[in-house]
Scaffold this active site. Structure first.
Site, PDB file in Angstrom:
ATOM      1  N   GLY A  39       0.109  -6.823  -7.358  1.00  9.31           N
ATOM      2  CA  GLY A  39      -0.956  -6.584  -7.095  1.00  9.31           C
ATOM      3  C   GLY A  39      -1.509  -7.056  -5.990  1.00  9.31           C
ATOM      4  O   GLY A  39      -1.257  -8.098  -5.472  1.00  9.31           O
TER       5      GLY A  39
ATOM      6  N   GLU B 223      -3.809  -7.575  -5.010  1.00  8.59           N
ATOM      7  CA  GLU B 223      -5.523  -8.595  -4.886  1.00  8.59           C
ATOM      8  C   GLU B 223      -4.994  -9.901  -5.686  1.00  8.59           C
ATOM      9  O   GLU B 223      -5.293 -11.070  -5.224  1.00  8.59           O
ATOM     10  CB  GLU B 223      -7.011  -8.276  -5.642  1.00  8.59           C
ATOM     11  CG  GLU B 223      -7.331  -6.476  -4.959  1.00  8.59           C
ATOM     12  CD  GLU B 223      -6.773  -5.928  -5.004  1.00  8.59           C
ATOM     13  OE1 GLU B 223      -6.924  -5.144  -4.030  1.00  8.59           O
ATOM     14  OE2 GLU B 223      -5.563  -5.643  -5.972  1.00  8.59           O
TER      15      GLU B 223
ATOM     16  N   ASN C  66      -1.770 -10.999  -5.872  1.00 10.03           N
ATOM     17  CA  ASN C  66      -1.029 -12.193  -5.060  1.00 10.03           C
ATOM     18  C   ASN C  66      -2.095 -13.025  -3.473  1.00 10.03           C
ATOM     19  O   ASN C  66      -1.233 -13.789  -4.328  1.00 10.03           O
ATOM     20  CB  ASN C  66       0.420 -11.374  -4.354  1.00 10.03           C
ATOM     21  CG  ASN C  66       0.629 -10.290  -4.752  1.00 10.03           C
ATOM     22  OD1 ASN C  66       0.948 -10.525  -5.642  1.00 10.03           O
ATOM     23  ND2 ASN C  66       1.418  -9.066  -4.033  1.00 10.03           N
TER      24      ASN C  66
ATOM     25  N   ASN D 100      -5.017  -2.125   3.587  1.00 10.10           N
ATOM     26  CA  ASN D 100      -4.184  -2.316   2.431  1.00 10.10           C
ATOM     27  C   ASN D 100      -3.714  -0.679   1.837  1.00 10.10           C
ATOM     28  O   ASN D 100      -4.581   0.118   0.953  1.00 10.10           O
ATOM     29  CB  ASN D 100      -4.503  -2.483   0.729  1.00 10.10           C
ATOM     30  CG  ASN D 100      -3.111  -3.474   0.936  1.00 10.10           C
ATOM     31  OD1 ASN D 100      -2.212  -3.082   0.658  1.00 10.10           O
ATOM     32  ND2 ASN D 100      -3.300  -4.650   0.185  1.00 10.10           N
TER      33      ASN D 100
ATOM     34  N   LYS E 141      -2.603  -7.307  12.855  1.00  7.66           N
ATOM     35  CA  LYS E 141      -1.004  -7.449  12.455  1.00  7.66           C
ATOM     36  C   LYS E 141      -0.402  -6.320  13.030  1.00  7.66           C
ATOM     37  O   LYS E 141      -0.264  -5.026  13.197  1.00  7.66           O
ATOM     38  CB  LYS E 141      -0.685  -7.271  10.889  1.00  7.66           C
ATOM     39  CG  LYS E 141      -1.767  -8.529  10.003  1.00  7.66           C
ATOM     40  CD  LYS E 141      -1.202  -7.954   8.366  1.00  7.66           C
ATOM     41  CE  LYS E 141      -2.632  -6.505   7.969  1.00  7.66           C
ATOM     42  NZ  LYS E 141      -2.614  -6.611   7.398  1.00  7.66           N
TER      43      LYS E 141
ATOM     44  N   GLY F 197       4.006 -10.106  16.472  1.00 11.63           N
ATOM     45  CA  GLY F 197       2.618 -11.191  15.987  1.00 11.63           C
ATOM     46  C   GLY F 197       1.727 -10.137  15.290  1.00 11.63           C
ATOM     47  O   GLY F 197       1.463  -9.839  13.954  1.00 11.63           O
TER      48      GLY F 197
ATOM     49  N   GLY G 150       1.217  -8.412   4.099  1.00 16.13           N
ATOM     50  CA  GLY G 150       0.686  -8.197   4.214  1.00 16.13           C
ATOM     51  C   GLY G 150      -0.050  -8.923   3.397  1.00 16.13           C
ATOM     52  O   GLY G 150      -1.499  -9.633   3.864  1.00 16.13           O
ATOM     53  N   ASP G 151      -0.171  -9.301   2.284  1.00 18.68           N
ATOM     54  CA  ASP G 151      -1.208 -10.135   1.679  1.00 18.68           C
ATOM     55  C   ASP G 151      -1.047 -11.179   1.611  1.00 18.68           C
ATOM     56  O   ASP G 151      -1.589 -12.658   2.046  1.00 18.68           O
ATOM     57  CB  ASP G 151      -0.390  -9.326   0.029  1.00 18.68           C
ATOM     58  CG  ASP G 151      -0.877  -8.646  -0.499  1.00 18.68           C
ATOM     59  OD1 ASP G 151      -1.172  -8.039   0.000  1.00 18.68           O
ATOM     60  OD2 ASP G 151       0.228  -8.417  -1.516  1.00 18.68           O
TER      61      ASP G 151
ATOM     62  N   ASP H 275       6.866 -10.217  -5.483  1.00 19.71           N
ATOM     63  CA  ASP H 275       5.386 -10.004  -4.096  1.00 19.71           C
ATOM     64  C   ASP H 275       4.793 -11.806  -3.827  1.00 19.71           C
ATOM     65  O   ASP H 275       4.238 -11.866  -2.618  1.00 19.71           O
ATOM     66  CB  ASP H 275       4.352  -8.988  -4.703  1.00 19.71           C
ATOM     67  CG  ASP H 275       4.706  -7.869  -5.011  1.00 19.71           C
ATOM     68  OD1 ASP H 275       5.935  -7.821  -5.276  1.00 19.71           O
ATOM     69  OD2 ASP H 275       4.050  -7.112  -5.303  1.00 19.71           O
TER      70      ASP H 275
END
Length: 330
Positions: free
Chosen positions: A41, A43, A45, A174, A234, A239, A267-268, A304
């Protein structure tokens, strides 16, 4: 330390958690015989990653009164993530997902089984201002916003209330297009949440969809003109780019990764790095450096959250990189 200080949280977030079964062998999911289980999940993570870095994090959600839900609660306990505001639903299940194993750095195939889950029934009724008021920062993502209209209402309400209390807010779009009725609705609703945030963290492709702009600075300006304080974008192998309302801006190179194992969770990890550093008073440049590092770390392992470091590991590994960089420069 008094009781009030003990109950304080650095960050609170809300969203969905699912039981995840990760294939231990490559190939089509229907041919896989063995899986390992994990909690997943976006959030969740972030809450886990922040906790590992020594911040007090809390997570708000709904779980089914089932084995999947109990596994997720046990994971939260093991990671020292506060879950006092999690509701256990005796009528609706905890969702789950199947994820394929990849060996060449491509995105894994994921099948979701979340329709009618307990988390999809999150609503303003799950907002406890005493709980949210214990935190100094709120982190939101577009996943929770996409789950259902009532879950979106909870995200919007939490953002508005935290803003009135003078708290800071971060937002990671996201994007999950398949969960929205249309792209137009998705863009409109997610931008409303972004405009309520202090820090917005889109990917370059997400920024194009949400703003219509393809260049990082133009994407940043779109949100800065709406009152956002900083936008960190991102840009994949290049970078990340950042720009603030005080016109600080810069490009931070990516961290080179020799072997990409699983891109899910990058991304998390980036969000964990940026949020933790900013809450610790670091500069935006250093925060983005940390975000790049943890994001790169996350894609080198299966799962994750396995790549999210402890505070000690982060300090040691980033020091190693800095030492190597200085040696090369010399």
């Amino acid at each position: 330390m008094n009781i009030q200080d003990k109950n304080k949280l650095d960050v609170v977030t809300l969203g969905e958690a699912m039981m995840m079964f990760v294939a231990t062998e490559s190939g089509e999911l229907h041919n896989v015989e063995h899986f390992i289980r994990r909690a997943a999940g976006a959030e969740l993570n972030v809450a886990i990653g922040l906790s590992r870095l020594g911040l007090k994090s809390g997570w708000v959600s709904r779980l089914g009164n089932d084995s999947f839900g109990r596994f997720i609660l046990a994971t939260l306990d093991n990671e020292n993530v506060n879950h006092e505001a999690v509701t256990i639903d005796s009528h609706l299940p905890t969702g789950f997902q199947l994820k394929s194993k990849t060996e060449n750095g491509t995105d894994p195939m994921v099948e979701y089984f979340r329709k009618g889950s307990a988390a999809s029934h999150l609503s303003i009724a799950d907002f406890d201002e005493n709980y949210f008021g214990r935190a100094r920062h709120l982190h939101l993502s577009g996943v929770a916003a996409a789950l259902s209209p009532t879950s979106y209402e909870l995200s919007a309400h939490a953002a508005h209330w935290m803003r009135t209390q003078g708290k800071t807010i971060s937002f990671d779009p996201n994007l999950r297009p398949t969960l929205w009725n249309s792209e137009q609705i998705m863009v409109s609703q997610l931008n409303k949440l972004a405009f309520a945030a202090d820090w917005v963290l889109p990917g370059l492709k997400e920024g194009l969809i949400l703003t219509g702009h393809s260049q990082p600075e133009a994407i940043a300006d779109f949100y800065l003109n709406e009152g956002v304080k900083a936008v960190i974008i991102k840009t994949g192998e290049h970078g990340a780019y950042y720009k603030t309302s005080s016109n600080q801006q810069g490009v931070v190179p990516a961290v080179y990764v020799n072997n990409v194992v699983d891109t899910v969770g990058a991304g998390d990890g980036f969000a964990v790095g940026v949020i933790s550093a900013l809450l610790e008073g670091e500069s935006f440049h250093d925060a983005v450096c940390r975000g790049n590092f943890i994001g790169a770390r996350a894609i080198q392992v299966i799962g994750d959250s396995e790549g999210l470091p402890t505070k000690e590991a982060l300090r040691y590994e980033m020091a190693q990189i800095q030492t190597k960089t200085k040696a090369i420069s010399a």
